[in-house]
Design an enzyme around this catalytic site. Structure first.
Site, PDB file in Angstrom:
ATOM      1  N   CYS A  17       0.786  -1.225   0.000  1.00 11.37           N
ATOM      2  CA  CYS A  17       0.000   0.000   0.000  1.00 11.37           C
ATOM      3  C   CYS A  17       0.825   1.285   0.000  1.00 11.37           C
ATOM      4  O   CYS A  17       1.949   1.324   0.484  1.00 11.37           O
ATOM      5  CB  CYS A  17      -0.949   0.079   1.180  1.00 11.37           C
ATOM      6  SG  CYS A  17      -1.916  -1.393   1.429  1.00 11.37           S
ATOM      7  N   GLY A  43       1.210  -1.104  -4.674  1.00 13.35           N
ATOM      8  CA  GLY A  43      -0.028  -1.884  -4.599  1.00 13.35           C
ATOM      9  C   GLY A  43      -0.810  -1.772  -5.878  1.00 13.35           C
ATOM     10  O   GLY A  43      -1.081  -0.656  -6.330  1.00 13.35           O
ATOM     11  N   ASN A 117      -1.356   2.692   5.473  1.00 11.58           N
ATOM     12  CA  ASN A 117      -0.277   1.837   4.995  1.00 11.58           C
ATOM     13  C   ASN A 117       0.339   1.166   6.220  1.00 11.58           C
ATOM     14  O   ASN A 117       0.795   1.856   7.124  1.00 11.58           O
ATOM     15  CB  ASN A 117       0.770   2.685   4.242  1.00 11.58           C
ATOM     16  CG  ASN A 117       2.015   1.894   3.858  1.00 11.58           C
ATOM     17  OD1 ASN A 117       3.095   2.446   3.788  1.00 11.58           O
ATOM     18  ND2 ASN A 117       1.883   0.621   3.613  1.00 11.58           N
ATOM     19  N   GLY A 118       0.337  -0.172   6.239  1.00 11.46           N
ATOM     20  CA  GLY A 118       0.914  -0.886   7.380  1.00 11.46           C
ATOM     21  C   GLY A 118       0.001  -1.985   7.850  1.00 11.46           C
ATOM     22  O   GLY A 118      -0.907  -2.409   7.128  1.00 11.46           O
ATOM     23  N   CYS A 250      11.301   0.113   8.165  1.00 18.79           N
ATOM     24  CA  CYS A 250      11.374  -1.184   7.469  1.00 18.79           C
ATOM     25  C   CYS A 250      12.571  -1.202   6.513  1.00 18.79           C
ATOM     26  O   CYS A 250      12.638  -0.395   5.574  1.00 18.79           O
ATOM     27  CB  CYS A 250      10.078  -1.387   6.694  1.00 18.79           C
ATOM     28  SG  CYS A 250      10.149  -2.729   5.503  1.00 18.79           S
ATOM     29  N   TYR A 256      13.942  -2.997  -1.382  1.00 19.39           N
ATOM     30  CA  TYR A 256      13.104  -3.470  -2.477  1.00 19.39           C
ATOM     31  C   TYR A 256      11.919  -2.575  -2.839  1.00 19.39           C
ATOM     32  O   TYR A 256      11.678  -2.297  -4.013  1.00 19.39           O
ATOM     33  CB  TYR A 256      12.611  -4.883  -2.118  1.00 19.39           C
ATOM     34  CG  TYR A 256      11.671  -5.489  -3.120  1.00 19.39           C
ATOM     35  CD1 TYR A 256      12.086  -5.756  -4.426  1.00 19.39           C
ATOM     36  CD2 TYR A 256      10.364  -5.811  -2.774  1.00 19.39           C
ATOM     37  CE1 TYR A 256      11.218  -6.318  -5.350  1.00 19.39           C
ATOM     38  CE2 TYR A 256       9.496  -6.375  -3.694  1.00 19.39           C
ATOM     39  CZ  TYR A 256       9.928  -6.628  -4.981  1.00 19.39           C
ATOM     40  OH  TYR A 256       9.076  -7.179  -5.885  1.00 19.39           O
ATOM     41  N   SER A 297      14.781  -3.284  -9.130  1.00 28.15           N
ATOM     42  CA  SER A 297      15.216  -2.914  -7.787  1.00 28.15           C
ATOM     43  C   SER A 297      16.656  -3.312  -7.475  1.00 28.15           C
ATOM     44  O   SER A 297      17.220  -2.845  -6.486  1.00 28.15           O
ATOM     45  CB  SER A 297      14.268  -3.508  -6.750  1.00 28.15           C
ATOM     46  OG  SER A 297      14.085  -4.878  -7.009  1.00 28.15           O
ATOM     47  N   ASP A 359      20.818  -9.700  -6.891  1.00 30.80           N
ATOM     48  CA  ASP A 359      19.375  -9.569  -6.644  1.00 30.80           C
ATOM     49  C   ASP A 359      19.199  -8.962  -5.258  1.00 30.80           C
ATOM     50  O   ASP A 359      20.097  -9.042  -4.412  1.00 30.80           O
ATOM     51  CB  ASP A 359      18.667 -10.924  -6.762  1.00 30.80           C
ATOM     52  CG  ASP A 359      17.183 -10.754  -7.114  1.00 30.80           C
ATOM     53  OD1 ASP A 359      16.685  -9.608  -7.119  1.00 30.80           O
ATOM     54  OD2 ASP A 359      16.518 -11.772  -7.384  1.00 30.80           O
ATOM     55  N   CYS A 396       6.825 -11.196   8.012  1.00 32.05           N
ATOM     56  CA  CYS A 396       6.598  -9.813   8.459  1.00 32.05           C
ATOM     57  C   CYS A 396       5.167  -9.689   8.964  1.00 32.05           C
ATOM     58  O   CYS A 396       4.244 -10.213   8.347  1.00 32.05           O
ATOM     59  CB  CYS A 396       6.801  -8.860   7.279  1.00 32.05           C
ATOM     60  SG  CYS A 396       6.416  -7.156   7.705  1.00 32.05           S
ATOM     61  N   CYS A 444      14.129  -1.721  10.978  1.00 29.94           N
ATOM     62  CA  CYS A 444      13.556  -3.008  11.375  1.00 29.94           C
ATOM     63  C   CYS A 444      14.208  -4.066  10.493  1.00 29.94           C
ATOM     64  O   CYS A 444      14.277  -3.912   9.271  1.00 29.94           O
ATOM     65  CB  CYS A 444      12.048  -3.011  11.156  1.00 29.94           C
ATOM     66  SG  CYS A 444      11.326  -4.664  11.335  1.00 29.94           S
TER      67      CYS A 444
END
Ligand code: SF4
Length: 470
Positions: A17, A43, A117-118, A250, A256, A297, A359, A396, A444
């Site tokens: 999100c 998202g 978001n979360g 995060c 990513y 990414s 990667d 997660c 985190c």
């Protein structure tokens, strides 16, 4: 829906999100549309915009991409100078139109909308408590909980929010909109990003700073953990709803999710990835001819690996940008070919070469296996996989779909075993301390360490027992 998701994202982690909002700007909903469009990578399952016009809140939402949900005609109905929007990837509560945000809460004291978001880790407990007190939930998403908590408090709307927020545990960046104000809130652990900008005479809020550029905004700053910024016609003010804060952004936002042109906690995402690549090269050198990255990414980290190692950075994999959504459900065999549809190996670049393949992460290992196969079929002599993050060993609970727990390949295989499984010549990951060197200590890292920065209310034990996290 699940099959489609796995097919197109091919075993990668799924973003969770994005929120965007503007206050005191002309054609606010149109700006929100552009903002959401630039957050689309966060998202793709649903999008919604709400605007406030005089004493009315108007909302439109739908399943699909921003461009699929909104037409120019539809946007013109969302009148007003205040607007918030949301792009959704479903986790808690699953998909379906009812869970597409912003969520509208009707109240005799005035309607309001919420974009979140979360993930709230004590959602189940709170929901049971609220339902026992008579709250009726319209959707299964955890984001509606804050709406009910606010309604149950006493005082001004601002006081009600401040009283409700400390009851929530977990990760949240909220935009709450009334007909007169936007309240932008970041959780006390700082797990999800939220930034603010000046847009002409007004203000903007976004999950990522890159969205401000598109709407002509000037980035001001990121919100602090535990902070609530309130913007009304009278101006802008900031409050702390708690002082018991920590800064645990995060790590996956850097690794990513976020766009490379975004800035999180003063650190540019591209630069942080490039640094991770340099550290990989310093720690895990190998005799090779070229270095390539998995688009998009991992390209910054591949550049960093090249910087440090001196190996030429090459374009060995090309992304087919127009593999989009389809209404044809893929078969298992087709799903396995997903990477082939999404990526092509450049034979002229990799043939006869010893390749270092960068990667950002390995989740189930299925994508990596297919990419190694692609490169070898294109003639690569050796493929040495270097991963710009530590092994993912834990799920997660903060709003990121890191796949089903028992599918996480690094819970079962060490680097040597993994290399054998994906048929690479070698595999190496960043360590936890390497990651901190690249991103700093205020992150985190729970999906790499199983050490969660908040209480998780027995969720890990439950998942381990059941072997799945959905
Ligand atoms: S557990 Fe992993 S994905 Fe989840 S917030 Fe922490 S670092 Fe991000």
């Amino acid at each position: 829906m699940k099959m489609e998701k796995e097919y197109f994202l091919s075993g990668k982690i799924n973003e969770e999100c994005g929120v965007f909002g503007v206050f005191n700007v002309e054609a606010a909903s149109q700006l929100t549309y552009y903002g959401l469009h630039s957050l689309q990578h966060r998202g793709q399952e649903g999008a919604g915009i709400a605007s406030a016009n005089k004493d009315m809140i108007i909302r439109h939402r739908g399943e699909g991409l921003v461009t699929e949900v909104f037409t120019e005609k539809k946007l013109k109905t969302l009148l007003g100078e205040i607007s918030i929007g949301h792009v959704r990837y479903s986790t808690t509560g699953g998909g379906g139109i009812d869970n597409v945000q912003p969520i509208l809460i009707r109240s005799h004291k005035g309607d309001f909308v919420i974009a979140h978001n979360g993930n709230i880790v004590n959602a189940e407990k709170l929901k049971i408590e609220l339902e026992s007190m008579g709250s009726v939930f319209q959707c299964t998403s955890d984001s509606e909980i804050i709406g009910h908590l606010i309604q149950r408090e006493e005082g001004s709307f601002e006081e009600k929010i401040i009283k409700a927020l400390p009851k929530l545990e977990g990760a949240f960046s909220f935009l709450i909109m009334t007909t007169e104000a936007i309240y932008a809130i970041r959780d006390k652990n700082g797990l999800r990003p939220l930034s603010m900008a000046k847009i002409g005479e007004g203000y903007g809020f976004s999950s990522e700073t890159s969205a401000f550029e598109i709407v002509g905004g000037e980035f001001l700053r990121g919100l602090k953990p535990g902070e609530m910024v309130i913007v009304t016609k009278e101006g802008i003010k900031s409050k702390n709803y708690t002082l018991a804060t920590q800064n645990k952004m995060c790590a996956m936002e850097y690794i990513y999710f976020s766009r490379p042109d975004s800035v999180i906690n003063s650190l540019n995402v591209h630069n942080s990835r490039r640094m991770a690549g340099k550290i990989l090269a310093r720690e895990y050198q190998v005799e090779a001819d070229i270095v390539i990255g998995v688009p998009d990414s991992s390209l910054s980290a591949a550049m960093g690996y090249s910087d440090f190692s001196g190996l030429p950075y090459e374009m060995g994999l090309i992304k087919n940008r127009y593999v989009g959504r389809t209404f044809i459900k893929p078969s298992q065999q087709q799903r396995e070919r997903g990477v082939k549809m999404k990526l092509s190996a450049m034979e002229s670049v990799v043939k006869g070469k010893r390749v270092v393949l960068i990667d950002d992460s390995i989740v189930r290992g299925t994508t990596s296996k297919l990419i190694v196969k692609l490169l070898k079929e294109a003639g690569a002599k050796e493929v040495h996989m270097r991963i710009a993050s530590p092994p993912i060993i834990s799920p997660c609970f903060y709003g990121v779909d890191t796949s089903t727990y028992n599918e996480l390949i690094s819970t079962r295989l060490n680097e040597k075993e993994l290399a054998k499984y994906i048929e690479a010549d070698s595999v190496a990951f960043l360590t936890e301390s390497n990651l901190e060197e690249a991103l700093g200590e205020n992150i985190c890292k729970a999906c790499f360490t199983e050490k969660y920065p908040t209480e998780i209310f027995g969720l890990l034990d439950k998942i381990k027992k059941e072997g799945k996290n959905e």
